[in-house]
Design a protein around this motif. Structure first.
Motif, PDB file in Angstrom:
ATOM      1  N   SER A 486       0.826  -1.432   0.194  1.00 20.37           N
ATOM      2  CA  SER A 486       0.055  -0.108  -0.095  1.00 20.37           C
ATOM      3  C   SER A 486       0.914   1.341  -0.140  1.00 20.37           C
ATOM      4  O   SER A 486       0.479   2.427  -0.646  1.00 20.37           O
ATOM      5  N   THR A 487       1.928   1.324   0.745  1.00 22.76           N
ATOM      6  CA  THR A 487       2.561   2.654   0.823  1.00 22.76           C
ATOM      7  C   THR A 487       3.249   2.879  -0.570  1.00 22.76           C
ATOM      8  O   THR A 487       3.213   4.010  -0.971  1.00 22.76           O
ATOM      9  N   ASN A 488       4.015   1.994  -1.320  1.00 24.54           N
ATOM     10  CA  ASN A 488       4.233   2.181  -2.684  1.00 24.54           C
ATOM     11  C   ASN A 488       3.174   2.472  -3.574  1.00 24.54           C
ATOM     12  O   ASN A 488       3.195   3.319  -4.594  1.00 24.54           O
ATOM     13  N   LEU A 489       2.118   1.789  -3.531  1.00 29.21           N
ATOM     14  CA  LEU A 489       1.046   2.180  -4.373  1.00 29.21           C
ATOM     15  C   LEU A 489       0.322   3.580  -4.169  1.00 29.21           C
ATOM     16  O   LEU A 489       0.053   4.317  -5.289  1.00 29.21           O
ATOM     17  N   LYS A 490       0.196   3.922  -3.028  1.00 26.67           N
ATOM     18  CA  LYS A 490      -0.321   5.113  -2.781  1.00 26.67           C
ATOM     19  C   LYS A 490       0.557   6.303  -3.397  1.00 26.67           C
ATOM     20  O   LYS A 490       0.197   7.397  -3.788  1.00 26.67           O
ATOM     21  N   ALA A 491       1.855   6.162  -3.132  1.00 29.22           N
ATOM     22  CA  ALA A 491       2.549   7.297  -3.658  1.00 29.22           C
ATOM     23  C   ALA A 491       2.551   7.220  -5.072  1.00 29.22           C
ATOM     24  O   ALA A 491       2.676   8.408  -5.746  1.00 29.22           O
ATOM     25  N   ALA A 492       2.656   6.173  -5.711  1.00 26.43           N
ATOM     26  CA  ALA A 492       2.310   6.369  -7.337  1.00 26.43           C
ATOM     27  C   ALA A 492       0.897   6.768  -7.630  1.00 26.43           C
ATOM     28  O   ALA A 492       0.853   7.667  -8.599  1.00 26.43           O
ATOM     29  N   LEU A 493      -0.252   6.596  -6.651  1.00 23.57           N
ATOM     30  CA  LEU A 493      -1.389   7.036  -6.910  1.00 23.57           C
ATOM     31  C   LEU A 493      -1.286   8.641  -6.861  1.00 23.57           C
ATOM     32  O   LEU A 493      -1.785   9.433  -7.826  1.00 23.57           O
ATOM     33  N   THR A 494      -0.705   9.146  -5.742  1.00 27.28           N
ATOM     34  CA  THR A 494      -0.646  10.772  -5.639  1.00 27.28           C
ATOM     35  C   THR A 494       0.417  11.332  -6.809  1.00 27.28           C
ATOM     36  O   THR A 494      -0.255  12.351  -7.335  1.00 27.28           O
ATOM     37  N   ALA A 495       1.369  10.662  -7.042  1.00 28.51           N
ATOM     38  CA  ALA A 495       1.999  11.058  -8.364  1.00 28.51           C
ATOM     39  C   ALA A 495       1.323  11.368  -9.441  1.00 28.51           C
ATOM     40  O   ALA A 495       1.543  11.967 -10.180  1.00 28.51           O
ATOM     41  N   GLN A 496       0.750  10.453  -9.757  1.00 28.59           N
ATOM     42  CA  GLN A 496      -0.020  10.070 -11.068  1.00 28.59           C
ATOM     43  C   GLN A 496      -1.462  10.870 -11.163  1.00 28.59           C
ATOM     44  O   GLN A 496      -1.619  11.623 -12.127  1.00 28.59           O
ATOM     45  N   TYR A 497      -2.264  10.480 -10.540  1.00 23.51           N
ATOM     46  CA  TYR A 497      -3.627  10.924 -10.342  1.00 23.51           C
ATOM     47  C   TYR A 497      -4.271  11.548  -9.040  1.00 23.51           C
ATOM     48  O   TYR A 497      -5.261  11.592  -8.869  1.00 23.51           O
ATOM     49  N   GLY A 498      -3.489  12.157  -8.374  1.00 19.42           N
ATOM     50  CA  GLY A 498      -3.734  13.159  -7.250  1.00 19.42           C
ATOM     51  C   GLY A 498      -4.515  12.028  -6.214  1.00 19.42           C
ATOM     52  O   GLY A 498      -5.253  12.564  -5.359  1.00 19.42           O
ATOM     53  N   GLY A 499      -4.069  10.994  -6.066  1.00 24.49           N
ATOM     54  CA  GLY A 499      -4.549   9.958  -5.232  1.00 24.49           C
ATOM     55  C   GLY A 499      -5.788   9.253  -5.540  1.00 24.49           C
ATOM     56  O   GLY A 499      -6.205   8.456  -5.051  1.00 24.49           O
ATOM     57  N   ASN A 500      -6.241   9.568  -6.783  1.00 21.43           N
ATOM     58  CA  ASN A 500      -7.630   8.991  -7.389  1.00 21.43           C
ATOM     59  C   ASN A 500      -7.119   7.681  -8.369  1.00 21.43           C
ATOM     60  O   ASN A 500      -6.468   7.963  -9.276  1.00 21.43           O
ATOM     61  N   ASP A 501      -7.738   6.605  -7.843  1.00 22.15           N
ATOM     62  CA  ASP A 501      -7.604   5.511  -8.582  1.00 22.15           C
ATOM     63  C   ASP A 501      -8.904   4.976  -9.102  1.00 22.15           C
ATOM     64  O   ASP A 501      -9.672   4.265  -8.580  1.00 22.15           O
ATOM     65  N   ASN A 502      -9.283   5.427 -10.208  1.00 16.20           N
ATOM     66  CA  ASN A 502     -10.345   5.217 -11.144  1.00 16.20           C
ATOM     67  C   ASN A 502     -10.253   4.909 -12.615  1.00 16.20           C
ATOM     68  O   ASN A 502      -9.082   5.456 -12.940  1.00 16.20           O
ATOM     69  N   ILE A 503     -11.135   4.424 -13.171  1.00 16.12           N
ATOM     70  CA  ILE A 503     -10.858   4.037 -14.484  1.00 16.12           C
ATOM     71  C   ILE A 503     -10.923   5.564 -15.536  1.00 16.12           C
ATOM     72  O   ILE A 503     -10.566   5.108 -16.525  1.00 16.12           O
ATOM     73  N   ASN A 504     -11.212   6.413 -15.010  1.00 18.19           N
ATOM     74  CA  ASN A 504     -11.443   7.765 -15.895  1.00 18.19           C
ATOM     75  C   ASN A 504     -10.144   8.695 -15.576  1.00 18.19           C
ATOM     76  O   ASN A 504     -10.025   9.761 -16.090  1.00 18.19           O
ATOM     77  N   SER A 505      -9.288   8.145 -14.526  1.00 16.83           N
ATOM     78  CA  SER A 505      -8.130   8.767 -14.673  1.00 16.83           C
ATOM     79  C   SER A 505      -7.136   8.801 -15.721  1.00 16.83           C
ATOM     80  O   SER A 505      -6.654   7.906 -15.950  1.00 16.83           O
ATOM     81  N   LYS A 506      -6.638   9.852 -16.125  1.00 20.04           N
ATOM     82  CA  LYS A 506      -5.878   9.949 -17.368  1.00 20.04           C
ATOM     83  C   LYS A 506      -4.266   9.496 -17.233  1.00 20.04           C
ATOM     84  O   LYS A 506      -3.621  10.387 -16.408  1.00 20.04           O
ATOM     85  N   PRO A 507      -3.977   8.502 -17.706  1.00 20.33           N
ATOM     86  CA  PRO A 507      -2.423   8.057 -17.703  1.00 20.33           C
ATOM     87  C   PRO A 507      -1.566   8.900 -18.232  1.00 20.33           C
ATOM     88  O   PRO A 507      -1.700   9.815 -19.233  1.00 20.33           O
TER      89      PRO A 507
END
Length: 511
Positions: A486-507
């Motif tokens: 979770s720690t590494n995943l949440k850091a990646a989510l914050t860096a990419q999508y502002g913490g949002n993990d949803n199917i409409n977040s633009k990579p």
């Protein structure tokens, strides 16, 4: 029992997932193909060698990885508006998917890494080169599916990395380009390649596939100018001008199926194909409008057309369902005998045509797009025409009794038809639409999710969508990652999508 090799076993019943922890190989023979699996309880017991724990011949691993990587992916057929379901709401058809799996790390990447390790022991550079290709292939598809993923620290459980960090999508894509460059430099005509069910040990064909796949990665990044230290257009032009590429359908990166246990066509005996799966009108109508006989190889006649005795080459005998309508509305077309099923050969024929991850036809479309964009010199029309000709050649070669579908067909007349002909004088967007539409028409049960990713990056062809529903841009990360990394995943989510993990977040690759 899990199909893992040297794997960080995912402990069940609440036990902590240990990324890429060492397991051992247990091989089982199925009709000439060795399928590898291991049990967590079999540690250090199987294939035991006191001087070389968990050793396995790389040819065995090459067979397994190739078989795994080249299977047909049916889910994309719904997302890409080619097929519909009529017995319930398919999440891919209605663009409602959610999370996806990281299974490929344990099933594909770890087996690939193990193959490369074993290749080093016998000093065989070709297995290492092919391993780099498969690493690139797996990481490429994983990153397109999610965004940032574990890459530089992945498959390093033996080094004690049980919770790998996530790398940015740019890092992943630049990294796999470098790996493919290394693969191109390593591949040679001296080291023997056994266990090769793709090219039967032909290193020159692997070299062509490796370089062609480099171009596929670069064209997929068309929204970007640079990728790490690479200038995308410049790198593309350099590879296209200086490296060997596919030159015919005999170079296709494809898996041929055999009528033997565990070697048959992916969808053979699939009950859904035999009962509730039908063609989408969106896909069928491209072929009907162009009088394109490839349709007859994909679809079956409607029941009404069969009962009326229409020949299989009568385009009026084919009709699809609307992928945006409710499945009950499409089911009503069955009652009306006015909808085409998927051609029954896909579930009745144990072999069918091969399944490609990259074909010569697709490569020519890639080169056509690059020429249209001004990345390379030469004629975009020539590449476009070559791509279409190669697709027809593929189906005329591999579809059984193809003469009944293509009798009297003239590909040159087809290429001159108004909806098909490529004109260099047309605006760029019109030319891109021609290229992407014809490329889309070649991908029924081929090339995994490529048609959907092409749609996301170019907008072509223009998929029909339900009102208020947008096409998902990615998948959510698997729940197991929230539980155990979770720690590494949440850091990646914050860096990419502002913490949002949803199917409409633009990579990153679509920005």
């Amino acid at each position: 029992m899990k199909n893992n090799i040297n794997v960080a076993a995912k402990k069940q019943n609440g036990k902590k997932v240990k990324w890429l922890k060492r397991s051992v190989i247990k091989s089982v023979v199925f009709a000439g193909l060795l399928i590898l699996s291991s049990c967590e309880t079999d540690l250090d017991k199987i294939n035991e060698n006191p001087n070389d724990q968990a050793s396995v011949d790389p040819k065995v691993l090459l067979t397994y990885v190739s078989k795994d990587a080249f299977q047909v992916n049916g889910d994309n057929m719904y997302a890409s508006r080619m097929m519909i379901g009529t017995d319930g709401e398919n999440t891919y058809q209605y663009m409602k998917w959610n999370d996806a799996s990281f299974e490929v790390y344990t099933k594909g990447i770890l087996n690939t890494v193990k193959m490369m390790q074993e290749a080093e022991k016998i000093n065989n550079k070709n297995y290492s080169a092919i391993g780099k290709f498969y690493r690139a292939y797996y990481f490429f598809n994983l990153s397109l599916k999610f965004g940032s993923i574990p890459y530089t620290e992945a498959a390093k459980g033996e080094s004690g990395i049980t919770q790998p960090k996530y790398d940015s999508q740019e890092t992943v894509m630049a990294g796999i380009l470098s790996e493919l460059k290394e693969a191109n430099d390593l591949i040679n005509s001296n080291d023997k390649i056994e266990g090769d069910i793709i090219y039967n040990g032909d290193a020159s064909k692997w070299k062509k596939l490796i370089n062609s796949f480099r171009l596929k990665i670069l064209i997929t990044m068309s929204k970007k100018t640079t990728l790490g230290s690479y200038n995308i257009a410049t790198e593309f032009a350099s590879i296209a001008a200086n490296q060997p590429l596919m030159t015919s359908i005999s170079d296709n990166g494809e898996l041929k199926f055999a009528d033997a246990a565990d070697s048959r066509y992916t969808m053979f005996n699939n009950s859904g194909y035999g009962s509730s799966l039908y063609m989408a009108d969106y896909f069928i109508n491209f072929f009907k409008a162009r009088q394109d006989p490839r349709l007859f190889t994909f679809a079956a006649q409607t029941t009404a057309a069969k009962e009326a005795g229409k020949p299989v080459t009568d385009f009026t005998g084919y009709n699809g369902g609307n992928p945006t309508s409710s499945y009950s509305d499409n089911a009503a077309l069955i009652t009306a005998k006015n909808i085409s099923k998927v051609n029954d050969r896909f579930y009745k024929d144990p072999t069918n045509e091969p399944s490609s991850v990259l074909s010569y036809s697709e490569l020519e479309f890639i080169l056509a797009e690059a020429a249209a964009r001004g990345w390379i010199s030469g004629s975009a029309k020539t590449h476009y025409d070559n791509a279409i000709k190669a697709s027809f050649s593929f189906y005329q070669t591999y579809v059984k009794n193809s003469g009944q579908y293509f009798s009297g067909f003239n590909v040159n007349q087809y290429l001159a038809a108004p909806l098909v002909v490529y004109n260099d004088a047309d605006p760029l967007q019109s030319r891109l639409e021609k290229i992407m539409t014809q490329k889309y028409m070649t991908m029924f049960h081929q090339s995994q999710w490529t048609s959907y990713y092409d749609y996301l990056r170019t907008g072509y062809p223009n998929y029909p969508l339900q009102a208020g529903v947008s096409a998902p841009l990615r998948f959510r990360y698997p729940q197991a990652e929230y539980n155990y990394n979770s720690t590494n995943l949440k850091a990646a989510l914050t860096a990419q999508y502002g913490g949002n993990d949803n199917i409409n977040s633009k990579p990153w690759w679509l920005q």
